[in-house]
Design a protein around this motif. Structure first.
Motif, PDB file in Angstrom:
ATOM      1  N   LYS A   1      47.002  20.982  24.521  1.00  0.00           N
ATOM      2  CA  LYS A   1      48.169  21.982  25.052  1.00  0.00           C
ATOM      3  C   LYS A   1      47.373  23.011  25.817  1.00  0.00           C
ATOM      4  N   PHE A   2      48.097  23.243  26.820  1.00  0.00           N
ATOM      5  CA  PHE A   2      47.797  24.466  27.759  1.00  0.00           C
ATOM      6  C   PHE A   2      48.458  25.470  27.416  1.00  0.00           C
ATOM      7  N   ILE A   3      48.124  26.870  27.707  1.00  0.00           N
ATOM      8  CA  ILE A   3      48.807  28.035  27.568  1.00  0.00           C
ATOM      9  C   ILE A   3      48.747  28.576  29.015  1.00  0.00           C
ATOM     10  N   GLU A   4      49.833  29.050  29.642  1.00  0.00           N
ATOM     11  CA  GLU A   4      50.066  29.408  31.030  1.00  0.00           C
ATOM     12  C   GLU A   4      49.192  30.960  30.871  1.00  0.00           C
ATOM     13  N   TYR A   5      48.526  31.038  31.841  1.00  0.00           N
ATOM     14  CA  TYR A   5      47.621  32.371  32.059  1.00  0.00           C
ATOM     15  C   TYR A   5      48.565  33.380  32.624  1.00  0.00           C
ATOM     16  N   ASP A   6      48.379  34.475  32.113  1.00  0.00           N
ATOM     17  CA  ASP A   6      49.517  35.642  32.585  1.00  0.00           C
ATOM     18  C   ASP A   6      48.524  36.812  32.748  1.00  0.00           C
TER      19      ASP A   6
ATOM     20  N   LYS B   1      48.869  40.335  31.249  1.00  0.00           N
ATOM     21  CA  LYS B   1      48.640  40.921  30.044  1.00  0.00           C
ATOM     22  C   LYS B   1      47.160  41.742  29.836  1.00  0.00           C
TER      23      LYS B   1
END
Length: 96
Positions: free
Chosen positions: A2-7, A10
């Motif tokens: 699973k990849f988490i979108e970089y924001d 933040k």
């Protein structure tokens, strides 16, 4: 996996970090990359508040920062000033 979108928004929590981020985007990126960086900062600060502080209508902010239009310099300076940072120019280091 699973990849988490970089924001990036933040991590843009103070003027010093914002100034460094925008300066790097301006010096090392394209116009589109600078506008994306500005959009990330605007997102971090809140578009509604930025619209109020800059005097640029919210819809115009979204259009300006979309990367699909050529924003006026006056609009960019209003946004930058409302973010609490300055545009600055420094001499280049001499090439060796």
């Amino acid at each position: 996996m699973k990849f988490i979108e970089y924001d990036a928004a933040k991590y843009l929590t103070d003027e010093e970090t914002i100034a460094f981020y925008l300066t790097d985007a301006l010096e090392n990126g394209s116009e589109a990359e600078f506008l994306l960086a500005l959009k990330n900062v605007a997102k971090a600060r809140g578009m509604t508040q930025l619209a109020k502080d800059s005097g640029v209508p919210r819809e115009s902010l979204y259009k300006t920062l979309s990367g699909e239009s050529k924003p006026r310099f006056e609009t960019i300076t209003k946004i930058v000033n409302a973010l609490g940072v300055n545009l600055a120019f420094t001499p280049r280091s001499p090439s060796i």
